[in-house]
Write an enzyme that holds these catalytic residues in place. Sequence first.
Site, PDB file in Angstrom:
ATOM      1  N   ASP A 150       5.217   3.161  -0.842  1.00  0.00           N
ATOM      2  CA  ASP A 150       6.075   2.257  -0.950  1.00  0.00           C
ATOM      3  C   ASP A 150       7.480   3.063  -1.741  1.00  0.00           C
ATOM      4  OD1 ASP A 150       4.652   0.553   0.317  1.00  0.00           O
ATOM      5  OD2 ASP A 150       3.946  -0.457  -1.815  1.00  0.00           O
TER       6      ASP A 150
ATOM      7  N   TYR B 230      -5.294   6.304  -5.671  1.00  0.00           N
ATOM      8  CA  TYR B 230      -4.032   5.443  -6.315  1.00  0.00           C
ATOM      9  C   TYR B 230      -4.591   5.334  -7.753  1.00  0.00           C
ATOM     10  CZ  TYR B 230      -3.330   4.139  -1.506  1.00  0.00           C
ATOM     11  OH  TYR B 230      -2.993   4.006  -0.004  1.00  0.00           O
TER      12      TYR B 230
ATOM     13  N   TYR C 140      -4.838  -1.643   2.133  1.00  0.00           N
ATOM     14  CA  TYR C 140      -3.623  -2.293   1.395  1.00  0.00           C
ATOM     15  C   TYR C 140      -4.096  -2.527  -0.162  1.00  0.00           C
ATOM     16  CZ  TYR C 140      -1.567  -3.227   5.863  1.00  0.00           C
ATOM     17  OH  TYR C 140      -1.184  -3.282   7.155  1.00  0.00           O
TER      18      TYR C 140
END
Length: 459
Positions: free
Chosen positions: A257, A323, A395
């Site tokens: 993103d 992440y 996601y």
Amino acid sequence: MITEDARALLSTGAVCDSCLGRPFAERSFGLTNAERGRALRTTVALADDEDFEPTDPADCWVCEGYCGTFDAISDAIVDALEGTEFATYQVGTRVPPLVEENERLFREDAGLDPDVGESIKREVNREVGRRVGATTETEVDFDRPDVLAIVDLEGFDPLEALESGTVTGHAVDVQVNPAFVYGRYRKLERDIPQTEWPCRECGGSGVQLSDDGEEPCDYCGGSGYMYDTSVEQVVRPHVVDAMNGDEGTFHGAGREDVDARMLEGGRPFVLEVKRPRRRDPDPGELEREINDAADGKVEVEGLRLATHEMVERVKEHDASKRYRTDVEFAEPVDEGAFDAALDELEGTTVEQYTPERVDHRRAGLTRERTVYGIEGDLRSPTEAEVRLHGEGGLYVKELISSDNGRTEPSLAGLLETDAEVTALDVTGVEGEDEPFELEAFFRDEPRTESNDDVAETTG
Ligand SMILES: [Zn+2]
Ligand SMILES: [Zn+2]
């Protein structure tokens, strides 16, 4: 008998050595067709005790002179490639239909199979190619040459070319294949898109219409872009310059993103340069140049010269992602429940219905993705850091928030409170089965630390 066939071919009219030799191209590897033709003409003259009469290509009814223009065509190609570095080439030829028809008639008139031997097209490709290779000290490559020269025989008059020894430039079209640089990028600040993002209000023009005419676009301040820069804009100009190309395209192995950072090992990318005039820039030097200019916003590493297959590799190779997230909870969470929820998510397969934020035009579907590993620290009753390793396509924001129940299970769902990712960093993009960086996808030797050190101290 070969002598009888040659005699029959000679009786069709004046033919040059190349055209006479071409029907016998499958015999005696190592000879040119002109050498075959010359030998056959000699043999027939001796056998029949006739005077030896060579035929100039200018008088040949089959090729109409084209077989005497190989040197001139080669010179035109070499001229057209002046200023372009290349290691491999290929030559393709368009033959006038009339000449192809002559080739068939020639064989038929002599009672031979109309396709026997070699076509003039193949002969031109090979003979011109051989000359181009010898002059430029490069190799032929039938698969993926650096440069491709298309010769249009109809683009010049063979008799004029025989006279002048030159061929007009527009008979030759030279195409330069793209060149590729692979690397990994880090995005050390948020709000940097991966690729350039034109302003949605002015469409990238940077201007808007007012009563007084054009003025700078209010939305982007006249830059034409939604954001000040992008990874692409940081990397591309340097690579295009180093290869002296016309333009460049950025290909990323997925994207994070805009508001996420890309840290640690970085994300693979390929920069494709169109019409490069240089193909072998020093990747280490290029890397330093990009990083100096990027001023800490973006960094690249591991730059190497890549094959064209690397584009598909970075786009299609299955990769897992790591992440680091900052999470906020709507209600206080206790340590035990937090740890239990992470234990529950560890190794689990999550069902995720297409998130609303992703793409409103895309048809909704449920996908399954595995959480390979997850851990975290509760920093306060309503704040945590969560680190995870997941299958490509997971996601992450929705794994934390549940996306109103569209992702199951989720951290919010297990804790029975709203949870939101307030900051996201991607900390790793690694091939699932094997690394992105297999040697088969590179054109240069791996760089070693010591090479870099030497370059830095001497450079
Ligand atoms: Zn000929
Ligand atoms: Zn604008």
